[in-house]
Design a protein around this motif. Sequence first.
Motif, short mmCIF file in Angstrom:
data_model
loop_
_atom_site.label_atom_id
_atom_site.label_comp_id
_atom_site.label_asym_id
_atom_site.label_seq_id
_atom_site.Cartn_x
_atom_site.Cartn_y
_atom_site.Cartn_z
N ASN A 139 1.82 -4.85 2.09
CA ASN A 139 3.02 -5.24 2.81
C ASN A 139 3.70 -3.96 3.29
OD1 ASN A 139 5.41 -6.18 3.78
ND2 ASN A 139 5.99 -7.31 1.94
N ALA A 168 -0.78 -0.27 3.01
CA ALA A 168 -0.35 -1.10 1.90
C ALA A 168 -0.39 -2.57 2.31
CB ALA A 168 1.07 -0.73 1.49
N ALA A 198 7.39 3.28 6.35
CA ALA A 198 6.36 2.25 6.43
C ALA A 198 5.03 2.87 6.81
CB ALA A 198 6.75 1.20 7.46
N GLU A 215 1.14 -2.23 -4.54
CA GLU A 215 -0.07 -1.41 -4.58
C GLU A 215 -0.09 -0.54 -5.84
OE1 GLU A 215 -2.70 1.40 -1.61
OE2 GLU A 215 -0.62 0.98 -1.09
N ARG A 261 2.31 8.02 -1.00
CA ARG A 261 3.38 7.02 -0.99
C ARG A 261 2.76 5.62 -0.90
NH1 ARG A 261 6.67 10.79 3.16
NH2 ARG A 261 4.60 10.87 4.02
N SER A 303 3.41 1.15 -1.94
CA SER A 303 4.36 0.08 -2.25
C SER A 303 4.32 -0.21 -3.75
CB SER A 303 4.01 -1.18 -1.47
OG SER A 303 2.79 -1.71 -1.95
N GLU A 304 5.31 -0.93 -4.23
CA GLU A 304 5.35 -1.34 -5.65
C GLU A 304 4.13 -2.19 -5.99
OE1 GLU A 304 6.73 -1.77 -9.55
OE2 GLU A 304 7.61 -0.52 -8.00
N ASP A 326 7.31 -2.96 2.43
CA ASP A 326 7.74 -2.54 1.10
C ASP A 326 8.24 -1.10 1.13
OD1 ASP A 326 7.06 -4.93 -0.05
OD2 ASP A 326 5.23 -4.20 -1.00
N ASP A 327 9.08 -0.79 0.17
CA ASP A 327 9.59 0.55 0.02
C ASP A 327 8.46 1.46 -0.46
OD1 ASP A 327 11.42 2.67 -0.25
OD2 ASP A 327 11.73 2.15 -2.36
N LEU A 328 8.04 2.40 0.37
CA LEU A 328 6.97 3.31 0.01
C LEU A 328 7.53 4.52 -0.70
CD1 LEU A 328 4.84 3.21 3.26
CD2 LEU A 328 4.52 1.90 1.16
#
Length: 186
Positions: free
Chosen positions: A19, A17, A168, A54, A49, A51-52, A22-24
Amino acid sequence: MIHHRCILFALALSMPAANAGDDLQNRGQDPFFQVSSAIPNCPEPAGPRVSEAEWRRESHHRIEHGNHCWLEGRCRLPNAFAYDQEIADSTRRRLQWLSANMPGWRQSTLWVTVWQRWMLVQGCVAPDFAAQPFMNALRDVPDVERVIDQTTAHPERGVPYALYNNGALEKNDMKASGVNDKGKKK
């Protein structure tokens, strides 16, 4: 010949991702499950999974791909994602049957992702693992359009997928992991 969409799908699930902090999450609720665990220390794949950021970037592409098979007359349902949970359930039943009829497949640590009628198999297998018969058996699951093999018998050399590490993504060198620049195993 592997269809270009197949390669794009495999690469999309293998790419880190933007970043990694980020919360995956599995934002699309795509079926993702572990099916075996015989090979110790096999790195867990990121699977679906993302990130927001992506998720937002890929949402239009996901909608377009989901409707494509129906528009082309290849699907009975108006969205390819509508098949995924049923495919996941059928895959679990298929694996139970394979446990009795092809028990060697359990000498592996594998995860399966089902995404718009495609099945992505990731993980580690024993060196003598009969990959081709196993993947062919998964292709027999009803409504599966394509099975993508991202397994390795040598995880110490790297794996052909993005890794999941406590929320992550970890960067993974695809060339070092046994995948060439076209997304195919070396």
